[in-house]
Structures are given as C-alpha cells and as structure tokens.
Motif scaffolding. Structure first.
Motif, short mmCIF file in Angstrom:
data_model
loop_
_atom_site.label_atom_id
_atom_site.label_comp_id
_atom_site.label_asym_id
_atom_site.label_seq_id
_atom_site.Cartn_x
_atom_site.Cartn_y
_atom_site.Cartn_z
N UNK A 64 35.42 16.86 58.65
CA UNK A 64 36.15 17.49 57.64
C UNK A 64 37.63 16.90 57.53
N UNK A 65 38.17 16.53 58.52
CA UNK A 65 39.64 15.92 58.35
C UNK A 65 39.32 14.67 57.69
N UNK A 66 38.18 13.99 57.92
CA UNK A 66 38.10 12.53 57.26
C UNK A 66 37.74 12.85 55.53
N UNK A 67 37.15 14.11 55.39
CA UNK A 67 36.79 14.46 53.92
C UNK A 67 38.20 14.62 53.31
N UNK A 68 39.06 15.67 54.06
CA UNK A 68 40.28 15.96 53.52
C UNK A 68 41.19 14.57 53.11
N UNK A 69 41.28 13.85 54.08
CA UNK A 69 41.95 12.46 53.59
C UNK A 69 41.42 11.67 52.58
N UNK A 70 40.21 11.61 52.44
CA UNK A 70 39.41 10.77 51.64
C UNK A 70 39.29 11.36 50.22
N UNK A 71 38.94 12.84 49.97
CA UNK A 71 38.40 13.26 48.94
C UNK A 71 39.63 13.97 48.33
N UNK A 115 29.17 10.92 50.04
CA UNK A 115 29.79 9.87 51.02
C UNK A 115 29.15 8.59 51.00
N UNK A 116 29.96 7.55 50.57
CA UNK A 116 29.40 6.26 50.69
C UNK A 116 30.72 5.18 50.87
N UNK A 117 30.27 4.06 51.00
CA UNK A 117 31.56 2.86 51.22
C UNK A 117 32.28 3.28 52.31
N UNK A 118 33.54 3.19 52.27
CA UNK A 118 34.59 3.23 53.36
C UNK A 118 34.42 4.86 53.77
N UNK A 119 34.38 5.89 52.90
CA UNK A 119 34.16 7.01 53.49
C UNK A 119 32.86 7.42 54.15
#
Length: 181
Positions: free
Chosen positions: A57-64, A26-30
């Motif tokens: 986990x929800x952030x990771x789903x949306x971002x990655x 994780x870096x930047x906006x993530x």
C-alpha cells in the motif's frame, strides 16, 4: 523479499490482485518495487503476510498517488480495491449479490464482508437513522480508516446509491466511519 509474517496475520491474494493487478495495473518499476516488498503481480499467491499488504500500500501511494496526502490516497485505493476485487473470480461472486442486497442489507453484512486479514478486530455496524450508519472498528493494529471508507463507498455504490463515508473518529487502533446516502 519478505516471506513471513511477524504478527501471524495474513491477507487474501485476491485483494492484491484486485488492487495492484486489476485496478492499478502494476508494471515496470512499480511492479519491481512490489516484488521487493513481497508481492509479485506475475506470480500471485493465495495469501500474504499483512506486513506485505501494508508495504505494498505504501508503494502504491508513492508510485500512483504522488502529491496526494496519505489519507486521500488511501481512500482512493479503497475505492480502487473494491472495483478491482469485483473483477476477480471471487469478487464476481460477491458482486452478483450486491445489487440484489440493497444498501441496508449490505450494511448489515459489513462485519462478515470487511475482513481484510485474518485478525479479528471488533467491528460493529450501528444504524443512526434512515440511510445512515456508523461503522466502528476497534483494536485494529493496522487501522486504515480512509481505505475502509473508500471500500464502503465503492461497495455501496454497487447497490445503486451514492454513498458518503466520513471518518468521524480515529485514535490509534480505533475508528468510526459514518456512512450516508
């Protein structure tokens, strides 16, 4: 920033490090979005409220995993969590024993190893036949069977087998995963 747990449940910081730092990097906006939900990859803590874990986990789903179904993303996050966790200092200790255990003995230890938070849900591992087990989890208020399936596949893979974990039942807080190799 979310600091407190409404449920009183907590998750180990090493799981955050394994998934968000070691695997997903994780870096930047993530990383900014993770900070907004309560996890700062640059200033880790030993434990976090379960609500922060769920939000991350929800952030990771949306971002990655853009374009992936939640189930497919969570399964991959389970695999990545396992692989990243094994790179942490605590995970390196666990990893030393995995190859020596073998798959059957690892399955017998799943109840003690598969504790993602301080809540003690009901977890049972039942042999179904040679190289086949059912992992049953009951009363898990944050049931994420695909995440657990991915964890099981990656963990068992470290013992030298090619496992398949299939979610065979999921109803609210209960689920079963059949594991074969």
């Amino acid at each position: 920033m979310k600091q407190d747990s409404f449920s009183g449940r907590a998750t180990q910081g090493s799981f955050f490090e394994g998934l968000f730092v070691r695997s997903l990097q994780a870096s930047g906006p993530f990383a900014e979005e993770l900070r907004a939900c309560g996890y700062d990859p640059h200033h880790p803590k030993a434990i976090y409220p379960i609500e922060v874990w769920n939000a991350a986990l929800e952030v990771a789903w949306r971002r990655c995993y853009t374009g992936w179904t939640r189930e497919a993303a969570y399964r991959e996050m389970g695999r990545q969590l396992a692989l990243g966790f094994l790179q942490t200092w605590m995970g390196k200790v666990v990893d030393m024993g995995l190859t020596m255990l073998g798959p059957d003995r690892l399955m017998a230890r799943i109840p003690s190893l598969l504790a993602l938070d301080t809540f003690r849900y009901e977890l049972k591992v039942q042999p179904l036949g040679p190289h086949q087990y059912r992992v049953s989890i009951r009363n898990d208020p944050d049931a994420k069977p695909e995440l657990i399936a991915g964890l099981l596949e990656a963990g068992l893979g470290r013992t030298g087998v090619k496992p398949t974990a299939t979610v065979v039942m999921h109803r609210e807080q209960d689920f079963d995963i059949d594991v074969t190799w």
